[in-house]
Design an enzyme around this catalytic site. Structure first.
Site, short mmCIF file in Angstrom:
data_model
loop_
_atom_site.label_atom_id
_atom_site.label_comp_id
_atom_site.label_asym_id
_atom_site.label_seq_id
_atom_site.Cartn_x
_atom_site.Cartn_y
_atom_site.Cartn_z
N LEU A 111 -6.11 -2.92 1.20
CA LEU A 111 -6.20 -1.47 1.02
C LEU A 111 -5.91 -0.88 2.39
O LEU A 111 -6.41 -1.40 3.41
CB LEU A 111 -7.59 -1.06 0.56
N ASP A 112 -5.14 0.20 2.44
CA ASP A 112 -4.89 0.79 3.75
C ASP A 112 -6.20 1.32 4.33
O ASP A 112 -7.19 1.51 3.63
CB ASP A 112 -3.81 1.87 3.69
N ALA A 113 -6.20 1.54 5.63
CA ALA A 113 -7.45 1.83 6.34
C ALA A 113 -8.22 3.00 5.74
O ALA A 113 -9.45 2.97 5.65
CB ALA A 113 -7.16 2.10 7.82
N GLU A 114 -7.54 4.04 5.29
CA GLU A 114 -8.23 5.24 4.82
C GLU A 114 -8.51 5.22 3.31
O GLU A 114 -9.09 6.16 2.79
CB GLU A 114 -7.41 6.49 5.18
N THR A 115 -8.09 4.16 2.63
CA THR A 115 -8.40 4.03 1.21
C THR A 115 -9.68 3.22 1.05
O THR A 115 -9.84 2.18 1.68
CB THR A 115 -7.24 3.33 0.46
#
Length: 255
Positions: A111-115
């Site tokens: 998951l990308d960092a902000e998800t």
């Protein structure tokens, strides 16, 4: 043991009981009733022996975990955490969530960092490879908060397919959640693509940049009420569903 049996093999009913399926007597009844398969073949003989480390056993078509050294953990990843076990830039990584487990766990996919949301951690490399590989198309469901009022027509565009820099893409399902509020809309999106930041890029491409994104499900797994930043081991039913999905994918690959 009979001629040809391996020294490491065990009686099927004993293995099933040790895996927590039921008592040995009930497991014997399951075998006789034809509800148990070994490597895809139904067995009904009580003397059947299996290799717990390599054989695939299922009851009523649901895979049974025989290798107790394998660990399967669900994490509700917070935003601001990168999906890696070590970050060269010093950002928060996944090691803080795996420190309490004896096994060396790794994340399945990213998951990308902000998800935020559901991330599977395991030491089962074979299963991880199946679940993370794009050709197997494991479904993921996200809840996205986007800028603007998203319309049914825009949802249809996402379902029909749009063109991105790395090729065409379409969601499997999409629906608006609740009523738009304060200039933003909540939308649930389900797709099987594993392309990088695909949900954010798709929604931005139709004019609705994502302001918050949560993954709620991954294959048969659902985040449920697991608090943000917490982990839990998968239930027997969840492990069975996950292993079944992986085994079916592997069997289809061999055809």
């Amino acid at each position: 043991m009979r001629d040809g049996d391996s020294p490491t093999s065990e009686r099927l009913q004993k293995v099933l009981a040790a895996a927590g399926v039921a008592s040995r007597r009930v497991c014997e009844n399951l075998i006789v009733a034809g509800r148990v398969s070994v490597n895809g073949v139904i067995v009904t003989e009580l003397g059947t022996r299996v290799e717990p480390a390599t054989d695939h056993v299922a009851v009523d078509g649901v895979a049974i975990q025989l290798d107790t050294t394998k660990r399967y953990v669900m994490l509700n990843k917070p935003p601001g955490v990168v999906s890696t076990m070590s970050d060269e830039n010093g950002r928060r990584d996944l090691t803080e969530f795996t420190a309490d487990y004896d096994e060396r766990l790794y994340n399945v996919g990213r998951l990308d960092a902000e998800t935020s949301g559901l991330l599977l951690l395991t030491n089962d490399g074979e299963l991880a490879n199946v679940l993370a590989h794009p050709r197997y198309g494991v479904e993921k469901t996200y809840i996205a908060q986007v800028e603007g009022t998203l319309t049914p027509a825009t949802l249809q565009r996402l379902k029909t397919g749009i063109e991105l820099d790395d090729g065409p893409i379409a969601v499997d399902r999409a629906k608006i959640v609740g009523a738009p509020s304060k200039g933003r809309t909540m939308v649930e999106v389900t797709l099987h693509s594993g392309r990088n930041r695909i949900v954010r890029r798709m929604l931005a491409a139709v004019g609705h940049p994502v302001t918050a994104l949560v993954r709620r499900s991954f294959g048969p797994l659902h985040l449920g009420t697991l608090p943000l930043g917490r982990t839990r081991e998968l239930t027997d039913a969840e492990r069975g569903a996950l292993l079944t999905l992986a085994r079916v994918a592997q069997q289809e690959e061999k055809r």
